[in-house]
Design an enzyme around this catalytic site. Structure first.
Site, short mmCIF file in Angstrom:
data_model
loop_
_atom_site.label_atom_id
_atom_site.label_comp_id
_atom_site.label_asym_id
_atom_site.label_seq_id
_atom_site.Cartn_x
_atom_site.Cartn_y
_atom_site.Cartn_z
N PHE A 26 0.86 -1.18 0.00
CA PHE A 26 0.00 0.00 0.00
C PHE A 26 0.90 1.24 0.00
O PHE A 26 1.89 1.27 0.73
CB PHE A 26 -0.93 -0.01 1.22
CG PHE A 26 -2.11 0.90 1.07
CD1 PHE A 26 -3.23 0.50 0.36
CD2 PHE A 26 -2.10 2.15 1.63
CE1 PHE A 26 -4.32 1.34 0.21
CE2 PHE A 26 -3.19 3.00 1.50
CZ PHE A 26 -4.30 2.59 0.79
N ALA A 60 -0.04 -2.31 5.88
CA ALA A 60 0.66 -2.27 7.17
C ALA A 60 0.06 -3.22 8.20
O ALA A 60 0.79 -3.75 9.05
CB ALA A 60 0.66 -0.84 7.71
N LEU A 61 -1.25 -3.46 8.15
CA LEU A 61 -1.85 -4.37 9.13
C LEU A 61 -1.40 -5.82 8.93
O LEU A 61 -1.43 -6.61 9.87
CB LEU A 61 -3.37 -4.29 9.08
CG LEU A 61 -3.97 -3.05 9.73
CD1 LEU A 61 -5.48 -3.02 9.52
CD2 LEU A 61 -3.64 -2.98 11.21
N ILE A 86 1.81 4.71 6.18
CA ILE A 86 0.43 5.01 6.54
C ILE A 86 0.27 6.53 6.50
O ILE A 86 0.95 7.24 7.25
CB ILE A 86 0.08 4.47 7.94
CG1 ILE A 86 0.44 2.99 8.05
CG2 ILE A 86 -1.39 4.72 8.26
CD1 ILE A 86 0.50 2.49 9.49
N HIS A 93 -9.44 5.63 10.61
CA HIS A 93 -8.72 4.47 10.09
C HIS A 93 -7.20 4.63 10.25
O HIS A 93 -6.49 3.67 10.54
CB HIS A 93 -9.09 4.24 8.63
CG HIS A 93 -8.54 2.99 8.05
ND1 HIS A 93 -8.95 1.73 8.46
CD2 HIS A 93 -7.61 2.79 7.09
CE1 HIS A 93 -8.29 0.82 7.78
NE2 HIS A 93 -7.47 1.43 6.94
#
Length: 155
Positions: A26, A60-61, A86, A93
């Site tokens: 991402f 990232a999660l 992020i 979020h």
């Protein structure tokens, strides 16, 4: 430990170390820059190409889960590196992803007693991310090598 003459940390010799890297895709352009800087610095510190394992995950999660799999797997890693970006948006979020990914990375390191250099950027905007991407990628490599050598010395 510091070099008394220069105030620089000792233990930045990566020869013989095996390093695992997990990069979130991402914000790919930014995380690719983090990756390149990290890989370039690892090589400059003497980590052999064949001793670096890079995997990518969606965001990232997902980074902590991949780190945990690397730490618990049959391959031996002296240190791990977490790379991601992020960028704050208009919703809560950002906080959720930033807090949970950071806590997950820390938990994996403590649970598996392996150093993890956390270079998951948490920034307000894309401009901040670009300013930080290259230096944080290099810094993550140095942290991984220094901490791997330190833990080896302490054990």
């Amino acid at each position: 430990m510091l070099d008394a003459d220069q105030g620089q940390p000792l233990g930045l010799d990566g020869k013989g170390l095996t390093i695992g890297i997990v990069r979130a895709r991402f914000n790919d352009a930014i995380t690719s820059t983090l990756e390149k800087a990290c890989l370039d610095e690892l090589r400059a510190l003497g980590v052999a190409e064949e001793d670096i394992r890079l995997v990518t995950v969606p965001g990232a999660l997902e980074v902590p889960l991949a780190l945990k799999a690397m730490a618990a797997g049959d391959d031996h890693f002296d240190a791990l590196v977490a790379l991601g970006c992020i960028i704050r948006g208009e919703t809560y979020h950002f906080e959720l992803v930033a807090n949970e990914s950071g806590a997950g990375v820390t938990r994996v390191g403590l649970d598996h007693q392996i150093p993890i250099a956390n270079a998951i950027l948490t920034v307000e905007n894309e401009d901040q991310a670009w300013v930080r991407a290259e230096p944080k990628g290099r810094d993550a490599a140095r942290v991984a090598v220094e901490m791997a050598n330190l833990l080896d010395e302490l054990s």
